[in-house]
Design a protein around this motif. Structure first.
Motif, mmCIF file in Angstrom:
data_model
loop_
_atom_site.group_PDB
_atom_site.id
_atom_site.type_symbol
_atom_site.label_atom_id
_atom_site.label_comp_id
_atom_site.label_asym_id
_atom_site.label_seq_id
_atom_site.Cartn_x
_atom_site.Cartn_y
_atom_site.Cartn_z
ATOM 1 N N GLY A 17 0.808 -1.205 0.000
ATOM 2 C CA GLY A 17 0.000 0.000 0.000
ATOM 3 C C GLY A 17 0.845 1.259 0.000
ATOM 4 N N THR A 18 1.865 1.296 0.864
ATOM 5 C CA THR A 18 2.754 2.452 0.922
ATOM 6 C C THR A 18 3.522 2.614 -0.380
ATOM 7 O OG1 THR A 18 3.029 2.142 3.301
ATOM 8 C CG2 THR A 18 4.668 3.500 2.181
ATOM 9 N N PHE A 19 4.008 1.506 -0.906
ATOM 10 C CA PHE A 19 4.750 1.545 -2.151
ATOM 11 C C PHE A 19 3.865 2.008 -3.301
ATOM 12 C CE2 PHE A 19 5.588 -1.066 -5.981
ATOM 13 C CZ PHE A 19 6.689 -0.376 -6.439
ATOM 14 N N PHE A 20 2.608 1.580 -3.312
ATOM 15 C CA PHE A 20 1.726 1.914 -4.419
ATOM 16 C C PHE A 20 1.478 3.416 -4.519
ATOM 17 C CE2 PHE A 20 -2.469 2.558 -6.352
ATOM 18 C CZ PHE A 20 -2.267 1.922 -7.565
ATOM 19 N N LYS A 21 1.540 4.124 -3.376
ATOM 20 C CA LYS A 21 1.347 5.570 -3.410
ATOM 21 C C LYS A 21 2.392 6.240 -4.288
ATOM 22 C CE LYS A 21 -0.765 5.768 1.189
ATOM 23 N NZ LYS A 21 -0.606 6.223 2.585
ATOM 24 N N SER A 22 3.616 5.704 -4.269
ATOM 25 C CA SER A 22 4.671 6.239 -5.136
ATOM 26 C C SER A 22 4.486 5.760 -6.575
ATOM 27 C CB SER A 22 6.044 5.813 -4.618
ATOM 28 O OG SER A 22 6.282 6.313 -3.321
ATOM 29 N N ALA A 23 4.153 4.504 -6.730
ATOM 30 C CA ALA A 23 4.007 3.940 -8.077
ATOM 31 C C ALA A 23 2.813 4.529 -8.818
ATOM 32 C CB ALA A 23 3.870 2.431 -7.986
ATOM 33 N N ALA A 24 1.802 5.004 -8.081
ATOM 34 C CA ALA A 24 0.589 5.527 -8.711
ATOM 35 C C ALA A 24 0.784 6.929 -9.277
ATOM 36 C CB ALA A 24 -0.553 5.539 -7.705
ATOM 37 N N GLU A 25 1.833 7.620 -8.866
ATOM 38 C CA GLU A 25 2.110 8.949 -9.402
ATOM 39 C C GLU A 25 2.487 8.825 -10.875
ATOM 40 O OE1 GLU A 25 2.660 12.624 -10.341
ATOM 41 O OE2 GLU A 25 1.948 12.108 -8.333
ATOM 42 N N SER A 81 6.090 9.165 -11.910
ATOM 43 C CA SER A 81 7.070 8.361 -11.183
ATOM 44 C C SER A 81 7.665 7.285 -12.080
ATOM 45 C CB SER A 81 6.422 7.702 -9.966
ATOM 46 O OG SER A 81 7.306 6.775 -9.370
ATOM 47 N N PRO A 82 8.996 7.086 -12.004
ATOM 48 C CA PRO A 82 9.599 5.972 -12.749
ATOM 49 C C PRO A 82 9.145 4.617 -12.229
ATOM 50 C CG PRO A 82 11.205 6.964 -11.260
ATOM 51 C CD PRO A 82 9.995 7.859 -11.249
ATOM 52 N N LEU A 83 8.515 4.602 -11.038
ATOM 53 C CA LEU A 83 8.009 3.354 -10.479
ATOM 54 C C LEU A 83 6.667 2.949 -11.078
ATOM 55 C CD1 LEU A 83 8.825 3.804 -6.670
ATOM 56 C CD2 LEU A 83 10.247 2.860 -8.487
ATOM 57 N N SER A 84 6.034 3.862 -11.800
ATOM 58 C CA SER A 84 4.756 3.524 -12.416
ATOM 59 C C SER A 84 4.933 2.348 -13.365
ATOM 60 C CB SER A 84 4.209 4.727 -13.200
ATOM 61 O OG SER A 84 3.144 4.338 -14.037
ATOM 62 N N PRO A 85 4.010 1.387 -13.343
ATOM 63 C CA PRO A 85 4.126 0.257 -14.281
ATOM 64 C C PRO A 85 4.004 0.685 -15.739
ATOM 65 C CG PRO A 85 2.019 0.201 -13.119
ATOM 66 C CD PRO A 85 2.844 1.254 -12.449
ATOM 67 N N PHE A 86 3.558 1.935 -15.968
ATOM 68 C CA PHE A 86 3.399 2.436 -17.329
ATOM 69 C C PHE A 86 4.569 3.314 -17.769
ATOM 70 C CE2 PHE A 86 -0.792 1.757 -15.462
ATOM 71 C CZ PHE A 86 -1.385 0.945 -16.404
ATOM 72 N N SER A 87 5.563 3.500 -16.901
ATOM 73 C CA SER A 87 6.672 4.403 -17.200
ATOM 74 C C SER A 87 7.662 3.781 -18.178
ATOM 75 C CB SER A 87 7.413 4.788 -15.914
ATOM 76 O OG SER A 87 8.138 3.682 -15.404
ATOM 77 N N ARG A 88 8.485 4.644 -18.778
ATOM 78 C CA ARG A 88 9.542 4.162 -19.671
ATOM 79 C C ARG A 88 10.515 3.269 -18.909
ATOM 80 N NH1 ARG A 88 14.534 5.769 -20.234
ATOM 81 N NH2 ARG A 88 14.151 7.627 -18.964
ATOM 82 N N GLU A 89 10.826 3.663 -17.659
ATOM 83 C CA GLU A 89 11.779 2.895 -16.867
ATOM 84 C C GLU A 89 11.276 1.486 -16.559
ATOM 85 O OE1 GLU A 89 12.473 7.248 -16.013
ATOM 86 O OE2 GLU A 89 10.745 5.920 -16.271
ATOM 87 N N SER A 90 9.962 1.330 -16.495
ATOM 88 C CA SER A 90 9.378 0.030 -16.174
ATOM 89 C C SER A 90 9.114 -0.825 -17.404
ATOM 90 C CB SER A 90 8.056 0.219 -15.411
ATOM 91 O OG SER A 90 8.262 0.875 -14.188
#
Length: 209
Positions: free
Chosen positions: A93-101, A104-113
């Motif tokens: 849950g805590t991690f998802f707050k960052s990934a949902a931005e 964020s490079p943590l987003s599953p839709f980002s170039r980095e991912s």
């Protein structure tokens, strides 16, 4: 070792509260050495994504090797994905707050991912290609990515699922797979092909925009 230490600290302290310095200290390496392998916490998570997709692939192999039925293959792969993520539910849950931005490079839709995303879509491509399902050619091309998007919805549900052992997520999977299977089967009907073409064209337009 650095990645394993980071994931443990994320579970114990939370993602936001865990620093690279703390990870390096706990792992018994210099901070410079930690940064040599991972430029930032975000790169650690990308490493986790890559390893997680490999674990998902390995966990999916038995059902992909032994089942031809589309629904059985999809159900097995979705449950396998939950299985490999179980150890990380406490901080998801805590991690998802960052990934949902969105930025964020943590987003599953980002170039980095993108490497992890492509690896995940490849699993669903194997679900489709190895099944006995007869599909419209256009749908066959797009279905793996659509299944991955559905999987992202399941993961989001799992993140916030507080039922014992995330029982509701398992029930969700068992409930949606027959629906997806039915929709895939109906796509072969000639009368529905114009509507299917419109849906696929809309998806393509949004992707390109």
């Amino acid at each position: 070792m650095i990645l394993e230490t980071a994931l443990r600290l994320f579970r114990e302290r939370g993602y936001a509260e865990t620093t690279m310095r703390a990870i390096a200290k706990e792992a018994g390496v210099a901070v410079g050495n930690a940064y040599y392998y991972f430029d930032s916490k975000e790169h650690l998570i990308q490493g986790f994504y890559d390893r997680n997709q490999l674990a998902h692939r390995v966990a999916s192999e038995p059902v992909l090797a032994n089942e031809k039925d589309f629904a059985a293959r999809l159900r097995g792969v979705l449950h396998a994905g939950i299985d490999v993520n179980v150890p990380y539910h406490s901080f998801a849950g805590t991690f998802f707050k960052s990934a949902a931005e969105p930025s964020s490079p943590l987003s599953p839709f980002s170039r980095e991912s993108s490497p992890a995303r492509e690896a995940a879509i490849a699993i669903f491509r194997d679900v489709v290609d190895g099944s006995s399902a007869k599909l419209d050619p256009e749908l066959r091309k797009e279905l793996p990515e659509l299944l991955w998007l559905s999987w992202m919805g399941v993961v989001l549900f799992w993140v916030y699922d507080r039922s014992p052992e995330q029982r509701r997520t398992r029930r969700l999977i068992d409930g949606i797979v027959p629906l997806i299977d039915r929709l895939v089967g109906l796509s072969r009907l000639r009368v529905l092909r114009p509507a299917l073409r419109q849906v696929l064209a809309l998806i393509d337009m949004i992707r390109r925009d």
